[in-house]
Scaffold this motif. Structure first.
Motif, PDB file in Angstrom:
ATOM      1  N   GLY A 132      -7.035 -87.611  11.155  1.00 21.51           N
ATOM      2  CA  GLY A 132      -7.996 -88.718  10.806  1.00 21.51           C
ATOM      3  C   GLY A 132      -7.307 -89.921  10.093  1.00 21.51           C
ATOM      4  O   GLY A 132      -6.217 -89.694   9.787  1.00 21.51           O
ATOM      5  N   PRO A 133      -8.312 -90.834   9.711  1.00 19.19           N
ATOM      6  CA  PRO A 133      -7.828 -91.852   8.803  1.00 19.19           C
ATOM      7  C   PRO A 133      -7.655 -91.523   7.227  1.00 19.19           C
ATOM      8  O   PRO A 133      -8.032 -90.410   6.972  1.00 19.19           O
ATOM      9  N   ALA A 134      -6.749 -92.104   6.543  1.00 25.53           N
ATOM     10  CA  ALA A 134      -6.463 -91.886   5.128  1.00 25.53           C
ATOM     11  C   ALA A 134      -7.594 -92.133   4.297  1.00 25.53           C
ATOM     12  O   ALA A 134      -8.388 -92.972   4.516  1.00 25.53           O
ATOM     13  N   HIS A 135      -7.965 -91.333   3.436  1.00 24.21           N
ATOM     14  CA  HIS A 135      -9.244 -91.210   2.817  1.00 24.21           C
ATOM     15  C   HIS A 135      -8.831 -91.195   1.307  1.00 24.21           C
ATOM     16  O   HIS A 135      -7.732 -91.193   0.846  1.00 24.21           O
ATOM     17  N   LEU A 136      -9.937 -91.216   0.300  1.00 27.93           N
ATOM     18  CA  LEU A 136      -9.574 -91.160  -1.074  1.00 27.93           C
ATOM     19  C   LEU A 136      -8.989 -89.885  -1.655  1.00 27.93           C
ATOM     20  O   LEU A 136      -8.267 -89.854  -2.539  1.00 27.93           O
ATOM     21  N   GLY A 137      -9.031 -88.679  -0.639  1.00 26.88           N
ATOM     22  CA  GLY A 137      -8.474 -87.469  -1.148  1.00 26.88           C
ATOM     23  C   GLY A 137      -7.051 -87.653  -1.142  1.00 26.88           C
ATOM     24  O   GLY A 137      -6.042 -87.247  -2.001  1.00 26.88           O
ATOM     25  N   HIS A 138      -6.537 -88.326   0.153  1.00 25.57           N
ATOM     26  CA  HIS A 138      -5.237 -88.854   0.127  1.00 25.57           C
ATOM     27  C   HIS A 138      -4.644 -89.540  -0.871  1.00 25.57           C
ATOM     28  O   HIS A 138      -3.659 -89.475  -1.285  1.00 25.57           O
ATOM     29  N   ALA A 139      -5.388 -90.512  -1.169  1.00 20.71           N
ATOM     30  CA  ALA A 139      -5.036 -91.431  -1.971  1.00 20.71           C
ATOM     31  C   ALA A 139      -4.631 -90.871  -3.314  1.00 20.71           C
ATOM     32  O   ALA A 139      -3.505 -91.039  -3.937  1.00 20.71           O
ATOM     33  N   ILE A 140      -5.614 -89.874  -3.972  1.00 21.34           N
ATOM     34  CA  ILE A 140      -5.211 -89.281  -5.062  1.00 21.34           C
ATOM     35  C   ILE A 140      -3.946 -88.440  -4.997  1.00 21.34           C
ATOM     36  O   ILE A 140      -3.081 -88.492  -5.843  1.00 21.34           O
ATOM     37  N   ASN A 141      -3.875 -87.694  -3.928  1.00 16.76           N
ATOM     38  CA  ASN A 141      -2.456 -86.819  -3.630  1.00 16.76           C
ATOM     39  C   ASN A 141      -1.562 -87.653  -3.510  1.00 16.76           C
ATOM     40  O   ASN A 141      -0.612 -87.083  -4.229  1.00 16.76           O
ATOM     41  N   LYS A 142      -1.513 -88.636  -2.984  1.00 17.91           N
ATOM     42  CA  LYS A 142      -0.059 -89.096  -2.642  1.00 17.91           C
ATOM     43  C   LYS A 142       0.374 -90.106  -3.677  1.00 17.91           C
ATOM     44  O   LYS A 142       1.550 -90.183  -3.991  1.00 17.91           O
ATOM     45  N   ILE A 143      -0.798 -90.878  -4.235  1.00 17.81           N
ATOM     46  CA  ILE A 143      -0.372 -91.587  -5.470  1.00 17.81           C
ATOM     47  C   ILE A 143       0.020 -90.538  -6.856  1.00 17.81           C
ATOM     48  O   ILE A 143       0.876 -91.048  -7.350  1.00 17.81           O
ATOM     49  N   LEU A 144      -0.608 -89.380  -6.890  1.00 21.98           N
ATOM     50  CA  LEU A 144      -0.050 -88.572  -8.049  1.00 21.98           C
ATOM     51  C   LEU A 144       1.256 -88.094  -7.709  1.00 21.98           C
ATOM     52  O   LEU A 144       2.148 -88.341  -8.745  1.00 21.98           O
ATOM     53  N   LYS A 145       1.630 -87.681  -6.437  1.00 25.85           N
ATOM     54  CA  LYS A 145       2.883 -87.333  -6.341  1.00 25.85           C
ATOM     55  C   LYS A 145       4.137 -88.575  -6.338  1.00 25.85           C
ATOM     56  O   LYS A 145       5.111 -88.304  -6.974  1.00 25.85           O
ATOM     57  N   ASP A 146       3.654 -89.643  -6.211  1.00 20.72           N
ATOM     58  CA  ASP A 146       4.530 -90.772  -6.397  1.00 20.72           C
ATOM     59  C   ASP A 146       4.863 -91.165  -7.744  1.00 20.72           C
ATOM     60  O   ASP A 146       5.733 -91.601  -8.057  1.00 20.72           O
ATOM     61  N   ILE A 147       3.863 -90.929  -8.809  1.00 20.69           N
ATOM     62  CA  ILE A 147       3.915 -91.405 -10.102  1.00 20.69           C
ATOM     63  C   ILE A 147       4.971 -90.334 -10.621  1.00 20.69           C
ATOM     64  O   ILE A 147       5.893 -90.757 -11.232  1.00 20.69           O
ATOM     65  N   PHE A 148       4.804 -88.953 -10.409  1.00 21.51           N
ATOM     66  CA  PHE A 148       5.999 -88.021 -10.924  1.00 21.51           C
ATOM     67  C   PHE A 148       7.274 -88.398 -10.307  1.00 21.51           C
ATOM     68  O   PHE A 148       8.368 -88.195 -11.002  1.00 21.51           O
ATOM     69  N   ASN A 149       7.312 -88.974  -9.015  1.00 22.67           N
ATOM     70  CA  ASN A 149       8.561 -89.056  -8.392  1.00 22.67           C
ATOM     71  C   ASN A 149       9.162 -90.366  -9.203  1.00 22.67           C
ATOM     72  O   ASN A 149      10.392 -90.087  -9.662  1.00 22.67           O
ATOM     73  N   ARG A 150       8.399 -91.226  -9.337  1.00 21.41           N
ATOM     74  CA  ARG A 150       8.913 -92.576 -10.076  1.00 21.41           C
ATOM     75  C   ARG A 150       9.417 -92.389 -11.455  1.00 21.41           C
ATOM     76  O   ARG A 150      10.077 -92.998 -12.036  1.00 21.41           O
ATOM     77  N   GLN A 151       8.526 -91.422 -12.177  1.00 20.08           N
ATOM     78  CA  GLN A 151       8.744 -91.173 -13.540  1.00 20.08           C
ATOM     79  C   GLN A 151      10.176 -90.502 -13.602  1.00 20.08           C
ATOM     80  O   GLN A 151      11.124 -90.648 -14.441  1.00 20.08           O
ATOM     81  N   ASN A 152      10.563 -89.514 -12.690  1.00 27.20           N
ATOM     82  CA  ASN A 152      11.657 -88.826 -12.784  1.00 27.20           C
ATOM     83  C   ASN A 152      12.866 -89.720 -12.266  1.00 27.20           C
ATOM     84  O   ASN A 152      13.894 -89.631 -12.779  1.00 27.20           O
ATOM     85  N   LEU A 153      12.500 -90.683 -11.400  1.00 19.87           N
ATOM     86  CA  LEU A 153      13.302 -91.637 -10.817  1.00 19.87           C
ATOM     87  C   LEU A 153      14.077 -92.251 -12.187  1.00 19.87           C
ATOM     88  O   LEU A 153      15.202 -92.578 -12.557  1.00 19.87           O
TER      89      LEU A 153
END
Length: 983
Positions: A132-153
């Motif tokens: 199905g389409p991307a939803h708010l649950g996806h947004a929370i999950n993917k953005i949280l992961k990206d925040i930790f990835n960018r922080q470690n970068l």
């Protein structure tokens, strides 16, 4: 009252913005900036109001009369930058897209893989369903992961992150077949697989396109994994065999949770327990065979003896094979009301029986439980057949009658007893949840949960003593939201019991975000004796097993597995359904194909995703972080752990972050049926009258609300607060950028004032605190710390206090350069703190950075760490005393810049300030004069304040001029030196 104050301050804020555009003289400009700073802290700044104010400001600015400019106005250095104060709503999306392009978000992941030399940081992406389409649950999950990835970068780590998708399973199959009549019954398996695959591919592309726009750091073109890829399926088949060789996988007949609505077995992780399910609970009697009654039983000769049974699943009674009792309980023969018959019931449950049935049971005799061992009874549907009483450890006096009807095909405890006492485990219910012909002519074809259950109640009505609607927790299929049943069938299982101890040992070295989730994951493992991994569907990975048609013995070996992997390479993942058995057999074995059949089951999708670490992490890496919603304690966290422990004796993760679900303003989980689903793209891109808020507002909302395992409310207020916060950050960044004009790194000064040193200390401690909070994954605290630092330390204290230096000192004076040096560091470490959360804002700011090249990007630029010499707690203590003194002065007088203040200070403070100039203390207090009389026991004591006798300088408007002076000596020197240079 606070709300009214904020609205009032908002109005004042916009009014002052308008006024500022018309101001000519420096005094008014400085005063207006101070008021604006104060108002902005209390206001609820909206983007719409900014736009309206901006239009008015432009009009006011364009209407200025050239002739009104005072003679000192051109000598003041005002902030200058092209970095916009706000982005218009109609330009928000195009601006984000422009930043992504200019900052080259697309290639950042591959760039850092090639250029970063630091240690690797591995975040393993749990694959979302491609359904199905991307939803708010996806947004929370993917953005949280990206925040930790960018922080470690930013910390210098080489980030390893491969986004993935779970491409198989019933949700996808059902949606793919939603336009097919009668579901998949009338179409071939290959057609089902083709439709499901096309649906999954389409869903993946839709989700991926949205994930890209969220600024998620990844190689979206070539760096993803998909569970339907050839290589993924080949690895899965190989790992299945590896587990089989370890004797961890086996085939057996067992009662499993079965979904009639999905026509497949389910694992515990695929169940959703409905707390208010209503069952028809009955108390029914089974006639005890008189020939089995011994001398222990005494009752009237003309009476029949019945066993009383209580059950919430009357539909299982036709499958009854025994009555279970407890050897540890006492049982009584009772006479009920005026009945001529007598009944057997656990003594401890007589009272609850009386209450439930509203009958009165009179005890005639009490018997130890062990004396029931030889009893037999007549089956209620087959009166000519007698079945035994058997002892069962699961029987208790907590509810019911202490006598439990045993159907080995429909209960886990019943099944164990069936094996022990050699009872039949024949199942009389088919895949659709209907009685088979073995259940009897009258029951055949009836739905056990509906018409079948009703028929049983009708057939037993003469033997039912009571019937109630019983509300209790009951397992439902989490996909179809319909009730399940327990049904014996031959399935493939993983022996999780043999993995438990090792899994618990491995978990000791894993950090799980909350103690609750740590206990939850452990308890779920403890309660799981086996894992049913076979499913009766076609959209998935085939269980790679052949069977001898006569003996039904499984055929599986390394030679066959190697051949299947070859066939996958040649024919694709549909090979099992495309090819006849003969072609599935290598070499000489193909000659015996007529006596062989292939498995018709697929592997559980939790097995699919449970081995994702093997594919995404190249088989040997241990992820630094697994990050998913709290439902994955029963799902992916558990299946990944079990697979990794089984195959490589270690957990697949070092840290586990468990986040909560999105809820609406009433605390309800997002659901289409409730009509409260919010599309994240509507927040980002705008919808109807709602303006586009942009990606960074969404990202800030996620970070500021994502506390461990807590529900995440999405409300208009929470989203608007995030918008206002991002706007406040923009306001601060713009002011700093404007004041860095003309600054170069070679101009860096170390001749700092006391306030400069204080802010450098605050930068040091702020950076340290932020890094600790990021490392501890407390993102909501990160956000709170950032806002506190910007509002209270930077805006209210430093930027406000140093405007005089920045505006009125000579452009390249030591005092101004020291201030610019601190501004540079403030910007550097503020960007460092917010960059993982709002990368678009940071890259936009960096594009306007006057110090660095225009084509440089923030995430590709080198980063510095605070200098140890900045860490100065003594300076902090002194300045904080003066800041408290400033608060007291401001509270007592609304015009502190016109005051002469007399104070007493403690001896330590007096000694500490001897190293600093008088002007440095005035800069902190923002008063005209300061007199220190003597020491006091407290940090400070205000003796007196009165209006200064000095006049205001007509250039800097500080009250330091004598009666005959137009401008102060500092301003005079600045103007004269500038004139000399110009001449």
């Amino acid at each position: 009252m606070n709300k009214i104050l904020k609205i009032y301050c908002t109005s004042i804020y916009y009014f002052l913005l308008v006024v500022r555009a018309s101001i000519i003289d420096t005094k008014s400009l400085l005063q207006c900036d101070a008021f604006i700073e104060t108002a902005s802290k209390w206001s609820t700044i909206s983007e719409d109001s900014f736009e309206k104010a901006h239009i008015i400001i432009k009009r006011c600015a364009s209407s200025r009369k050239r002739g009104n400019t005072k003679k000192y106005d051109g000598t003041v250095i005002l902030p200058t930058t092209n970095f916009p104060l706000f982005v218009k709503r109609e330009e928000r999306i195009s601006t984000d897209e422009h930043i992504e392009k200019e900052a080259n978000f697309k290639d950042l992941y591959n760039w850092q893989r090639e250029n970063i030399k630091g240690p690797e940081y591995v975040l393993h992406d749990g694959p979302p369903y491609a359904n199905g389409p991307a939803h708010l649950g996806h947004a929370i999950n993917k953005i949280l992961k990206d925040i930790f990835n960018r922080q470690n970068l930013l910390k210098g780590h080489k980030v390893h992150y491969k986004p993935g998708w779970d491409c198989h399973g019933l949700p996808i199959e059902l949606k793919a077949l939603s336009d097919v009549e009668a579901n998949s019954i009338n179409i071939s398996a290959l057609d089902v697989r083709n439709k499901a695959k096309n649906f999954a591919i389409s869903a993946i592309e839709r989700q991926k396109s949205v994930f890209k726009t969220w600024g998620i750091l990844a190689d979206w073109d070539k760096g993803c994994y998909y569970t339907f890829d050839k290589e993924y399926v080949q690895n899965q088949i190989k790992l299945f065999y590896a587990l089989y060789e370890k004797k961890l996988i086996y085939r057996d007949l067992k009662p499993v949770h079965w979904s009639p609505s999905s026509r497949t077995a389910l694992a515990e992780a695929e169940l959703e327990y409905v707390e208010n399910h209503i069952s028809r609970a009955i108390t029914v009697r089974f006639r005890i065979d008189s020939n089995s009654i011994s001398e222990f039983f005494e009752f009237p000769d003309n009476s029949n003896l019945y066993a009383l049974i209580w059950t919430t699943t009357p539909w299982t009674i036709p499958a009854n094979k025994a009555i279970s009792y407890s050897e540890n309980l006492s049982y009584s023969i009772v006479k009920i009301d005026n009945s001529s018959d007598v009944y057997l019931i656990a003594s401890d449950l007589i009272s609850s029986f009386n209450n439930l049935t509203e009958k009165s049971a009179e005890v005639l005799k009490t018997i130890p439980g062990k004396n029931l061992s030889n009893l037999k009874y007549e089956h209620p549907f087959e009166k000519d057949i007698v079945y035994p009483f058997i002892a069962g450890s699961h029987v208790s006096s907590s509810k019911g009658t202490g006598l439990v009807h045993c159907a080995p095909a429909h209960g886990p405890e019943d099944f164990v007893l069936g094996i022990k006492y050699k009872l039949s485990t024949d199942c009389i219910v088919d895949e659709l949840g209907r009685y088979t012909k073995e259940a009897g002519k009258n029951l055949e074809g009836l739905d056990v949960l509906n018409s079948g259950n009703a028929y049983v109640l009708k057939a037993l009505e003469d033997d039912i003593l009571s019937i109630q609607s019983f509300k209790h927790s009951y397992p439902y299929d989490w996909r179809t939201k319909k009730p399940t049943i327990l049904r014996a069938s031959e399935q493939w299982f993983i022996n999780t019991a043999s993995l438990k101890n090792e899994a618990f040992e491995c978990l000791k070295n894993v950090s799980i975000s909350t103690e609750i989730n740590s206990r939850r994951l452990s308890s779920l493992l403890e309660e799981r004796p086996f894992w049913c991994i076979s499913r009766q569907r076609v959209w998935g990975v085939p269980i790679p097993v052949l069977y001898n048609k006569e003996s039904n013995i499984p055929m599986i070996d390394q030679n066959l597995i190697d051949h299947y992997c070859y066939l996958i390479g040649e024919y694709g993942t549909d090979f099992w359904w495309k090819l006849p058995v003969k072609e599935l057999l290598p070499g000489k074995l193909s000659s015996d194909s007529e006596n062989i059949r292939k498995s018709e089951d697929i592997l559980d999708i939790w097995f699919d995703s449970g081995i994702s670490w093997f594919n995404a992490l190249e088989g040997d890496k241990i992820a630094d972080l697994y990050l998913e919603g709290n439902d994955q304690c029963t799902g992916w966290f558990q299946s990944s752990l079990l697979m990794s422990v089984a195959l490589r004796k270690s957990a697949p993760f070092k840290n586990v972050f468990v986040h909560g679900f999105v809820v609406d303003d009433k605390g309800h989980k997002m659901s289409k049926s409730l009509g409260n689903v919010i599309d994240p793209q509507d927040i980002i891109r705008g919808k109807g009258k709602e303006p586009a808020l942009g990606i960074d507002v969404m990202r800030w909302w996620v970070a500021s609300h994502a506390a461990f395992d807590a529900q995440i409310p999405v409300t208009q207020t929470s989203v608007k607060n995030s918008r206002d916060t991002v706007q406040r950050l923009r306001h601060c960044l713009r002011f700093i950028l404007g004041n860095l004009k003309g600054f170069k790194l070679e101009y860096t000064s170390t001749n700092f004032r006391i306030l400069d040193k204080y802010i450098l200390h605050r930068i040091y401690s702020f950076h340290d605190e932020i890094q600790k909070q990021y490392n501890s994954m407390y993102l909501n605290r990160v956000c709170a710390t950032i806002i506190n630092f910007v509002t209270n330390d930077i805006s209210a204290v430093y930027l406000h206090a140093t405007k005089d230096r920045m505006y009125c000192d000579a452009e390249y004076s030591e005092e101004r350069l020291s201030c610019q040096t601190v501004y540079f560091h403030v910007l550097e470490f503020l960007l460092r703190a917010i960059a993982p959360i709002v990368p678009h804002l940071v890259e936009e700011c960096y594009m306007h950075h006057p110090v660095f090249a225009k084509n440089s990007t923030y995430f590709r630029s080198p980063k510095m760490n605070p200098l140890e010499e900045w860490n100065n707690s003594e300076i902090m203590n002194v300045v904080q005393v003066f800041l408290k003194l400033k608060e007291e002065i401001c509270r007592a007088n609304k015009k502190p810049n016109e005051l002469s203040v007399t104070v007493k200070l403690s001896n330590p403070i007096i000694e500490a300030i001897k190293a600093y100039r008088y002007e440095e203390l005035l800069e902190i207090l923002q008063v005209a004069e300061l007199k220190v009389e003597s020491e006091c026991s407290a940090d400070f004591e205000i003796v007196d304040f009165r209006n200064t006798t000095h006049r205001a300088c007509e250039r800097c408007w500080k009250f330091i001029c004598g009666d005959n002076e137009e401008i102060c000596s500092r301003c005079s020197d600045v103007i004269n030196k500038k004139a000399e240079l110009a001449g």
